[in-house]
Design a protein around this motif. Structure first.
Motif, PDB file in Angstrom:
ATOM      1  N   GLY A 288     -95.412  46.307  21.593  1.00 26.84           N
ATOM      2  CA  GLY A 288     -95.685  44.906  21.326  1.00 26.84           C
ATOM      3  C   GLY A 288     -96.504  44.713  20.075  1.00 26.84           C
ATOM      4  O   GLY A 288     -96.821  45.665  19.365  1.00 26.84           O
ATOM      5  N   GLU A 289     -96.851  43.466  19.828  1.00 28.89           N
ATOM      6  CA  GLU A 289     -97.523  43.102  18.588  1.00 28.89           C
ATOM      7  C   GLU A 289     -98.537  42.000  18.861  1.00 28.89           C
ATOM      8  O   GLU A 289     -98.343  41.159  19.742  1.00 28.89           O
ATOM      9  CB  GLU A 289     -96.470  42.636  17.578  1.00 28.89           C
ATOM     10  CG  GLU A 289     -97.019  42.400  16.196  1.00 28.89           C
ATOM     11  CD  GLU A 289     -95.927  42.097  15.163  1.00 28.89           C
ATOM     12  OE1 GLU A 289     -94.741  42.453  15.414  1.00 28.89           O
ATOM     13  OE2 GLU A 289     -96.258  41.494  14.128  1.00 28.89           O
ATOM     14  N   VAL A 290     -99.590  42.019  18.089  1.00 29.84           N
ATOM     15  CA  VAL A 290    -100.597  40.962  18.162  1.00 29.84           C
ATOM     16  C   VAL A 290    -100.177  39.842  17.215  1.00 29.84           C
ATOM     17  O   VAL A 290     -99.793  40.106  16.076  1.00 29.84           O
ATOM     18  CB  VAL A 290    -101.986  41.504  17.758  1.00 29.84           C
ATOM     19  CG1 VAL A 290    -103.035  40.391  17.778  1.00 29.84           C
ATOM     20  CG2 VAL A 290    -102.395  42.660  18.671  1.00 29.84           C
ATOM     21  N   VAL A 291    -100.228  38.611  17.714  1.00 31.45           N
ATOM     22  CA  VAL A 291     -99.901  37.467  16.866  1.00 31.45           C
ATOM     23  C   VAL A 291    -101.008  36.413  16.992  1.00 31.45           C
ATOM     24  O   VAL A 291    -101.783  36.435  17.948  1.00 31.45           O
ATOM     25  CB  VAL A 291     -98.543  36.822  17.256  1.00 31.45           C
ATOM     26  CG1 VAL A 291     -97.400  37.806  17.032  1.00 31.45           C
ATOM     27  CG2 VAL A 291     -98.557  36.358  18.701  1.00 31.45           C
ATOM     28  N   ALA A 292    -101.084  35.545  16.029  1.00 29.04           N
ATOM     29  CA  ALA A 292    -102.069  34.472  16.107  1.00 29.04           C
ATOM     30  C   ALA A 292    -101.732  33.588  17.307  1.00 29.04           C
ATOM     31  O   ALA A 292    -100.556  33.366  17.613  1.00 29.04           O
ATOM     32  CB  ALA A 292    -102.064  33.655  14.819  1.00 29.04           C
ATOM     33  N   GLY A 293    -102.759  33.132  17.992  1.00 30.53           N
ATOM     34  CA  GLY A 293    -102.531  32.320  19.178  1.00 30.53           C
ATOM     35  C   GLY A 293    -101.655  31.117  18.904  1.00 30.53           C
ATOM     36  O   GLY A 293    -100.774  30.768  19.702  1.00 30.53           O
ATOM     37  N   ALA A 294    -101.862  30.492  17.763  1.00 27.60           N
ATOM     38  CA  ALA A 294    -101.125  29.274  17.422  1.00 27.60           C
ATOM     39  C   ALA A 294     -99.624  29.533  17.281  1.00 27.60           C
ATOM     40  O   ALA A 294     -98.808  28.635  17.477  1.00 27.60           O
ATOM     41  CB  ALA A 294    -101.674  28.685  16.126  1.00 27.60           C
ATOM     42  N   ASP A 295     -99.268  30.789  16.969  1.00 22.93           N
ATOM     43  CA  ASP A 295     -97.853  31.125  16.789  1.00 22.93           C
ATOM     44  C   ASP A 295     -97.167  31.469  18.113  1.00 22.93           C
ATOM     45  O   ASP A 295     -95.964  31.694  18.148  1.00 22.93           O
ATOM     46  CB  ASP A 295     -97.706  32.338  15.856  1.00 22.93           C
ATOM     47  CG  ASP A 295     -98.288  32.052  14.480  1.00 22.93           C
ATOM     48  OD1 ASP A 295     -98.375  30.855  14.126  1.00 22.93           O
ATOM     49  OD2 ASP A 295     -98.662  33.007  13.788  1.00 22.93           O
ATOM     50  N   ALA A 296     -97.934  31.555  19.176  1.00 23.06           N
ATOM     51  CA  ALA A 296     -97.347  31.964  20.452  1.00 23.06           C
ATOM     52  C   ALA A 296     -97.808  30.992  21.530  1.00 23.06           C
ATOM     53  O   ALA A 296     -97.910  29.798  21.299  1.00 23.06           O
ATOM     54  CB  ALA A 296     -97.751  33.408  20.756  1.00 23.06           C
ATOM     55  N   GLY A 297     -98.134  31.481  22.690  1.00 24.36           N
ATOM     56  CA  GLY A 297     -98.497  30.595  23.799  1.00 24.36           C
ATOM     57  C   GLY A 297     -99.921  30.088  23.734  1.00 24.36           C
ATOM     58  O   GLY A 297    -100.389  29.431  24.653  1.00 24.36           O
ATOM     59  N   GLY A 298    -100.645  30.407  22.652  1.00 26.56           N
ATOM     60  CA  GLY A 298    -102.047  30.041  22.565  1.00 26.56           C
ATOM     61  C   GLY A 298    -102.929  31.271  22.625  1.00 26.56           C
ATOM     62  O   GLY A 298    -102.499  32.321  23.122  1.00 26.56           O
ATOM     63  N   ALA A 299    -104.163  31.142  22.114  1.00 26.99           N
ATOM     64  CA  ALA A 299    -105.087  32.275  22.127  1.00 26.99           C
ATOM     65  C   ALA A 299    -105.305  32.751  23.562  1.00 26.99           C
ATOM     66  O   ALA A 299    -105.463  31.926  24.464  1.00 26.99           O
ATOM     67  CB  ALA A 299    -106.413  31.878  21.495  1.00 26.99           C
ATOM     68  N   GLY A 300    -105.285  34.033  23.742  1.00 24.28           N
ATOM     69  CA  GLY A 300    -105.564  34.594  25.060  1.00 24.28           C
ATOM     70  C   GLY A 300    -104.336  34.780  25.925  1.00 24.28           C
ATOM     71  O   GLY A 300    -104.448  35.221  27.065  1.00 24.28           O
ATOM     72  N   THR A 301    -103.166  34.435  25.415  1.00 26.65           N
ATOM     73  CA  THR A 301    -101.968  34.569  26.253  1.00 26.65           C
ATOM     74  C   THR A 301    -101.169  35.819  25.879  1.00 26.65           C
ATOM     75  O   THR A 301    -101.233  36.311  24.763  1.00 26.65           O
ATOM     76  CB  THR A 301    -101.034  33.355  26.121  1.00 26.65           C
ATOM     77  OG1 THR A 301    -100.610  33.272  24.759  1.00 26.65           O
ATOM     78  CG2 THR A 301    -101.738  32.083  26.533  1.00 26.65           C
TER      79      THR A 301
END
Lengths: 326, 326
Positions: A288-301
């Protein structure tokens, strides 16, 4: 068994690995002032399993906990709670495992304690190991250090330890095909840190709560999102089958010799090469990969893309854990 | 109780005393490179007694073990094994005791672990505390340092803790008159060492095995003899009576807040004065003397003169200890 017999047995079997005096404080010298310290009790049922036992787990678990914090493990204490009637031969077998794992991990057992409780007041044998390691590297690993673009690596098959133990306990018949992964991994971690330095953000031993818990804690601590690819998660077919039968989710099953590392993208190849040099981590892969929260389900998801392309959320599960897997 | 509830409860109640992160290694700074380390499991039955509980004992026992080695206790780990069904209210009560004792001892709880086992697989609650302290004094206490002429001091009534617990357990009715002496004594030990320096040869917490075991180990380690005066041994009449009823010898009963010190003759008055300043050690008294082995029963022997003038040997007893006193 008298107290003296037990203490004598422990000192005798541990041999050179044991530098403490049972019952007394050990006086020790540390090579540096910054230390890591961790504790774990072990109540695994059954005490002996396919390729390990409570003694091996007790050393590997605490050594790995120190190592993933970036420390070089040095000293362990060993406390034994015995149920009256626990066989001396079994105690000797457990202690030989403690000794062998301590040798593999290059740690010394520096202090010990034994308590005997009456029949029915414990179940065979419980161990506690508490470890101290020295922090000698110029950087610190932290679950708060993840950045978008970092890669998530898992070093072994998910859930194998849990399925092996549960299969033994429930008589499912999978224990010959799915073995415990219980292993000392401090030397592996040292290699990766030597090679990748602070390109390694954070490492966690995948134990209680499984990968699902580890990645959720990472995502929350760093206020990022994590995206996993289900199609590359290392899961044995037999493990998946057993988990189905048991109604449990492999994502939340404990291992005892499996690491989750988050590594800077540019260090990923080097990290995988270092991991693959060790047989315990031959299956290490980016999952997997780390992405900015805003680009995915939100920070912490944490989200996972299935083989069918569907995206689901990997929740942080609360509630009852399976008992006595370690 | 879920794992999360338990971890939350522990962190919540321990408050400022708790600086670790449950499940992770704690990263710590030590003020010096020489440390003492010790471990103890606690299985006391009953969990709650007259003036203490398993939580207080778990902190006091490990702190005292560090302090008698000359260390300043700094960090404790706390591992909890819970039997399913153990009441949350009782867990909270135990944790409040841990917190209060840690505050009294000026130590921090730096890491923790909780395991839950099924009903019947443990008895209520077991604790393990492992401690690290820093050795800052220019001298070392050692059971090998005793010399002829040194005095043996005992700081409190012998056997009280054991008799209190046994009386509760067996329903003997002594528990209102003989209380547990369970206490944190690190501040007392620091005072004595500040005042008497290396005039203090050795200190031991009188726990499992009682005074009889402590003095025998001292005599053997230093290859000297020790002569005790039975008429000045601090023993409550009720304790002596209960021990008679139980068929046990007060000389071998465990305390949980009672020290045996061996001090150079010329420092004895100063040591007693320092001890008497603390209510826990108000009864501190010289109970014997170190003599050359050739002048007594031989190196490694302990003899006691009774009130009637008869001299008997205090043997080093092997064999079964009374279970679950701490």
């Amino acid at each position: 068994m008298s107290q003296e017999l037990i203490s004598g047995t422990i000192a005798g079997i541990l041999g050179d690995t044991y530098i403490g005096e049972m019952e007394d404080s050990a006086l020790l010298e540390l090579p540096g002032p910054r230390i890591a310290m961790t504790t774990d009790s072990f109540v695994v049922d059954p005490v002996f399993f396919g390729n390990g036992d409570i003694g091996k787990i007790a050393v590997a678990g605490t050594v790995n906990d120190l190592a993933v914090s970036g420390a070089r493990p040095l000293y362990l204490t060993l406390a034994v709670v015995l149920e009256e009637g626990f066989a001396l031969a079994d105690l000797r077998r457990v202690l030989r495992s403690v000794r062998d794992a301590a040798i593999a991990a290059e740690v010394k057992i520096v202090a010990g304690d034994t308590k005997v409780v009456r029949r029915g007041e414990a179940d065979g044998i419980f161990l506690n190991t508490t470890g101290v390691g020295v922090l000698e590297r110029p950087f610190t690993l932290s679950s708060r250090a993840l950045r978008a673009g970092d890669r998530v690596i898992v070093t072994g098959f998910l859930g194998d330890h849990s399925i092996h133990i549960l299969s033994l306990r429930e008589g499912l018949g999978f224990e010959q095909r799915v073995h415990s992964d219980c292993a000392v991994l401090s030397h592996v971690i040292a290699d990766v840190l030597d090679i990748c330095g602070d390109g390694v953000r954070c490492i966690r031993d995948i134990t209680r709560g499984g990968l699902g818990t580890v990645v959720n804690e990472f995502a929350q601590a760093s206020a990022v999102a994590i995206e996993l690819d289900a199609s590359v998660l290392p899961i044995r077919p037999e493990t998946a089958m057993a988990a189905d039968m048991l109604g449990v989710d492999v994502m939340y099953l404990a291992n005892e010799g499996n690491l989750c590392l988050v590594v800077a993208a540019e260090e990923t190849e080097a990290a995988l090469k270092a991991l693959h040099a060790h047989p315990e981590c031959a299956r290490a892969a980016v999952v997997g990969e780390v992405v900015a929260g805003a680009d995915a389900g939100g920070a912490g998801t944490v989200r996972m893309t299935g083989a069918d392309g569907r995206v689901s959320t990997v929740e942080l599960l609360y509630g009852a854990q399976l008992p006595r897997l370690c």
